[in-house]
Design an enzyme around this catalytic site. Structure first.
Site, PDB file in Angstrom:
ATOM      1  CE  LYS A  87      28.734  30.394  41.555  1.00  0.00           C
ATOM      2  NZ  LYS A  87      28.089  31.710  41.444  1.00  0.00           N
TER       3      LYS A  87
HETATM    4  C1  E4P Z   1      28.697  33.330  38.565  1.00  0.00           C
HETATM    5  O1  E4P Z   1      27.927  32.460  38.931  1.00  0.00           O
HETATM    6  C2  E4P Z   1      28.855  34.624  39.197  1.00  0.00           C
HETATM    7  O2  E4P Z   1      27.821  34.788  40.144  1.00  0.00           O
HETATM    8  C3  E4P Z   1      28.738  35.799  38.281  1.00  0.00           C
HETATM    9  O3  E4P Z   1      28.315  35.434  36.998  1.00  0.00           O
HETATM   10  C4  E4P Z   1      29.879  36.748  38.344  1.00  0.00           C
HETATM   11  O4  E4P Z   1      29.594  37.810  37.475  1.00  0.00           O
HETATM   12  P1  E4P Z   1      30.297  39.244  37.573  1.00  0.00           P
HETATM   13  O5  E4P Z   1      31.619  39.147  36.901  1.00  0.00           O
HETATM   14  O6  E4P Z   1      29.357  40.146  36.826  1.00  0.00           O
HETATM   15  O7  E4P Z   1      30.403  39.577  39.038  1.00  0.00           O
END
Ligand code: E4P
Length: 219
Positions: A87
């Site tokens: 990522k």
């Molecule tokens: C994406 O892969 C992130 O880990 C995640 O969905 C972020 O979500 P949040 O806005 O609830 O922190």
């Protein structure tokens, strides 16, 4: 639409896996910190533990922000387990790192996407997934689902193979709307996944079925 769980909590991952509906996992540094996972070795072991629970892709995020650091970390994460997807945040160095990693057949998930332009750059660099953050856009008076729809449409129109991974999902309606606009993947908290089970008419119907069965069988 594939279902990923958005957590680093092993118990929640096991629970979703046991339901038989889980296609993968996404994590991020905040989710790892929430589980108290720190130190390089512990972090790597935690990713391996997640890969042993699920069959599908597991996103592991780089911490480095410079190009050399991102590719070094990306290669190390990818070498951990075949299910790991690296990522990478959408920055100039991130795009260069995605281009490099995809050239090495290392799968990537370009994260922190808030616009179609960012998604375009990630797709052109060869990202396996782009992760637009629905909830965080909604929190800022912008329609997150609309962004998912726009990216799905233009990837389809131009034939980009990059998959749209709807992230920052807060509730069941986000999941349903993702289905409607054609997201490839939705990564969700366990509460939203389990929320899909709920309907009062199911509860009423089941109670009635059991009461009728009892009435004629336990006289
Ligand atoms: C994406 O892969 C992130 O880990 C995640 O969905 C972020 O979500 P949040 O806005 O609830 O922190």
């Amino acid at each position: 639409m594939k279902f990923f769980i958005d957590t680093a909590n092993l118990e929640q991952i096991k629970e979703a896996q046991a339901m038989g509906i889980l296609d993968g996992v996404t994590t991020n540094p905040s989710l790892m910190a929430k589980e108290g996972i720190s130190g390089d070795e512990n972090v790597l072991n935690h990713y391996k533990a997640i890969c042993e629970i699920v069959d599908g892709d597991v996103s592991a995020e780089v911490i480095a922000t410079d190009y050399e650091g991102m590719i070094k970390e990306g290669e190390m994460l990818a070498a951990l387990h075949p299910q790991i997807v690296v990522k990478v945040p959408i920055t100039e160095n991130g795009i260069k790192a995605i281009k490099y990693l995809s050239g090495k057949n290392i799968r990537t998930n370009c994260t922190l996407i808030f616009s179609t332009g960012q998604a375009l750059l990630a797709a052109k660099a060869g990202a396996t997934y782009v992760s637009p953050f629905i909830g965080r856009l909604d929190d800022n008076s912008t329609d997150g689902i609309k962004l998912i729809e726009q990216i799905v449409d233009f990837f389809n129109y131009y034939g980009y193979e990059t998959q749209v991974l709807a992230a920052s999902i807060r509730n069941t309606m986000h999941i349903i709307r993702c289905l409607e606009v054609g997201a490839d993947v939705a990564t969700c908290p366990l509460s939203a996944i389990k929320g899909l089970l709920n309907h009062p008419l199911t509860d009423i119907g089941l109670a009635q079925f059991l009461a009728d069965h009892k009435r004629v069988n336990n006289k």
